[in-house]
Design an enzyme around this catalytic site. Sequence first.
Site, mmCIF file in Angstrom:
data_model
loop_
_atom_site.group_PDB
_atom_site.id
_atom_site.type_symbol
_atom_site.label_atom_id
_atom_site.label_comp_id
_atom_site.label_asym_id
_atom_site.label_seq_id
_atom_site.Cartn_x
_atom_site.Cartn_y
_atom_site.Cartn_z
ATOM 1 N N TYR A 140 0.889 -1.128 0.030
ATOM 2 C CA TYR A 140 -0.010 0.213 -0.036
ATOM 3 C C TYR A 140 1.041 1.391 0.047
ATOM 4 O O TYR A 140 0.614 2.227 -0.471
ATOM 5 C CB TYR A 140 -1.037 0.026 1.190
ATOM 6 C CG TYR A 140 -2.183 -0.674 1.143
ATOM 7 C CD1 TYR A 140 -2.394 -2.101 0.797
ATOM 8 C CD2 TYR A 140 -3.524 0.036 1.455
ATOM 9 C CE1 TYR A 140 -3.509 -2.774 0.869
ATOM 10 C CE2 TYR A 140 -4.534 -0.725 1.244
ATOM 11 C CZ TYR A 140 -4.605 -1.980 1.047
ATOM 12 O OH TYR A 140 -5.929 -2.701 1.005
ATOM 13 N N LYS A 185 2.861 -15.174 2.615
ATOM 14 C CA LYS A 185 3.132 -16.028 1.416
ATOM 15 C C LYS A 185 4.629 -16.119 1.229
ATOM 16 O O LYS A 185 5.182 -15.942 0.396
ATOM 17 C CB LYS A 185 2.624 -15.146 0.243
ATOM 18 C CG LYS A 185 2.521 -15.932 -1.195
ATOM 19 C CD LYS A 185 1.631 -16.929 -1.324
ATOM 20 C CE LYS A 185 1.705 -17.655 -2.784
ATOM 21 N NZ LYS A 185 0.889 -18.516 -2.698
ATOM 22 N N ASP A 218 -3.074 -18.158 0.641
ATOM 23 C CA ASP A 218 -4.140 -18.784 -0.263
ATOM 24 C C ASP A 218 -4.773 -19.832 0.587
ATOM 25 O O ASP A 218 -6.006 -19.963 0.566
ATOM 26 C CB ASP A 218 -3.363 -19.201 -1.458
ATOM 27 C CG ASP A 218 -2.102 -20.099 -1.157
ATOM 28 O OD1 ASP A 218 -1.682 -20.146 -0.034
ATOM 29 O OD2 ASP A 218 -1.641 -20.624 -1.990
ATOM 30 N N ASP A 242 -6.804 -7.148 4.284
ATOM 31 C CA ASP A 242 -7.806 -6.270 3.749
ATOM 32 C C ASP A 242 -8.703 -7.311 3.048
ATOM 33 O O ASP A 242 -9.838 -7.394 3.354
ATOM 34 C CB ASP A 242 -7.023 -5.152 2.765
ATOM 35 C CG ASP A 242 -8.256 -4.712 1.849
ATOM 36 O OD1 ASP A 242 -9.263 -4.228 2.631
ATOM 37 O OD2 ASP A 242 -8.191 -4.497 0.521
ATOM 38 N N ASP A 246 -12.981 -9.184 4.274
ATOM 39 C CA ASP A 246 -13.906 -9.036 3.696
ATOM 40 C C ASP A 246 -14.439 -10.188 3.529
ATOM 41 O O ASP A 246 -15.529 -10.653 3.625
ATOM 42 C CB ASP A 246 -13.783 -8.497 2.128
ATOM 43 C CG ASP A 246 -14.118 -6.862 2.158
ATOM 44 O OD1 ASP A 246 -13.475 -6.283 3.169
ATOM 45 O OD2 ASP A 246 -14.556 -6.385 0.961
HETATM 46 C C1 IPM Z 1 -10.531 -0.760 4.096
HETATM 47 C C2 IPM Z 1 -10.496 -0.196 2.472
HETATM 48 C C3 IPM Z 1 -9.362 0.537 2.346
HETATM 49 C C4 IPM Z 1 -8.012 -0.356 2.598
HETATM 50 C C5 IPM Z 1 -9.307 1.276 1.082
HETATM 51 C C6 IPM Z 1 -10.519 2.419 0.847
HETATM 52 C C7 IPM Z 1 -7.896 2.192 1.004
HETATM 53 O O1 IPM Z 1 -10.562 -1.377 1.726
HETATM 54 O O2 IPM Z 1 -10.407 -0.066 5.095
HETATM 55 O O3 IPM Z 1 -10.632 -1.926 4.062
HETATM 56 O O4 IPM Z 1 -7.686 -1.241 1.492
HETATM 57 O O5 IPM Z 1 -7.558 -0.369 3.369
HETATM 58 MN MN MN Z 2 -11.019 -3.287 2.480
#
Ligand code: IPM
Ligand code: MN
Length: 354
Positions: A140, A185, A218, A242, A246
């Site tokens: 990042y 990884k 993975d 990240d 999700d």
């Molecule tokens: C999160 C988001 C952010 C990240 C983006 C919007 C920069 O996906 O907070 O999870 O990747 O950290």
């Molecule tokens: Mn995110």
Amino acid sequence: MKALIAVLGGDGIGPEVARQGARVLGVVGELFGHAFDMPEAPVGGAAIDATGEPLPAATLALCREADAILFGAIGGPRWGPSAPVRPEQGLLALRKALGLFANLRPVAVNERLAAASPLKPEIVKGVDLLVVRELTGGIYFGEKRRTADAAFDACTYTVAEVERVVRMAGRLARGRRKKITSVDKANVLETSRLWREVAERVVRAEFSDCTLEHQLVDSCAMQLVRRPGDFDVIVTENMFGDILTDEASVVAGSIGLLPSASLGEGRLGLYEPIHGSAPDIAGKGVANPYGTILSAAMLLRHSLGLEAEARAVEQAVESAIEGGALTPDLTSAGAVGTAEAGAAVIAALRAGVR
Ligand code: IPM
Ligand code: MN
Ligand code: NAD
């Protein structure tokens, strides 16, 4: 107590859910006798529209002065991803400027919502895990470059960056089931080999009461939906964390449920749901505010040291869910809106504190 809490709604559903989080904090202040000053400030696309910058100097100054930050979400189709100035830059700059290197993302399953998950009830039942995501390093923040026919994103980790986030995970594991899974990884990436070595050394030397296992990312992505109940604390680098969170939100039933706390060395923290600005449902008043309200609970706990208040908010969210205040992401029938869900939490909070 007195506290200054900066409220940064952002874009899309960000302001809609942040409003509910702030409302709940206001009621906590009233019920427990605290004076919370909660000024709002622009960030993300809204700030680009107003000032040309995703993190205006005045917003950053307010955040530096604050005891804590409640954040909604930023981003949207109107700004990028190819635009030179993007909302996401505002959030990344804020995390970096405040030194918020550890992002805590708890995933807990409420029995009432087992049906909201596409996974089998016996797989999601009882899941209680915490992902500690490194937040200010890795790909990042490495050098980004573009030539006529190629693009580069450098991924770098220093020993010190890995040490501090592994220590954070170790301290948190101690208050839980003492099981740490470090995800990397290492079969491919040099940064991951460093990560694994440092994690091994820090846990052996400083957290010998905890167990440490290593998983390749993975395989971890697969295990998270196959046997999520086996995880306690997962510690991993920025981008893996990240993506895995999700995915993990599906175990809980919806991404709208997951809170987060971004912490550094001091008490100042930034608290936000893990989801984004959800352009597809923005403006409809149907976004799930529980992830943001649970982030407000984490704010009370981690930045203000108000554990009883944090628990009261968490219990109120549980009661609201058990009472059937479910937004459309959680139920196919009889759904409520964002404000109604917030009101259900407030009613439960008042009933519980009385
Ligand atoms: C999160 C988001 C952010 C990240 C983006 C919007 C920069 O996906 O907070 O999870 O990747 O950290
Ligand atoms: Mn995110
Ligand atoms: P998203 O998380 O915004 O949405 C993904 C899906 O989940 C959508 O279908 C959305 O409707 C649903 N969803 C998300 N939050 C919800 C909630 N509270 N209640 C009900 N449903 C919800 O991810 P995306 O669509 O990939 O990204 C949209 C924008 O948000 C992008 O610009 C991205 O950069 C940004 N983003 C910001 C943050 C942040 O501010 N921390 C986090 C992730 C994404």
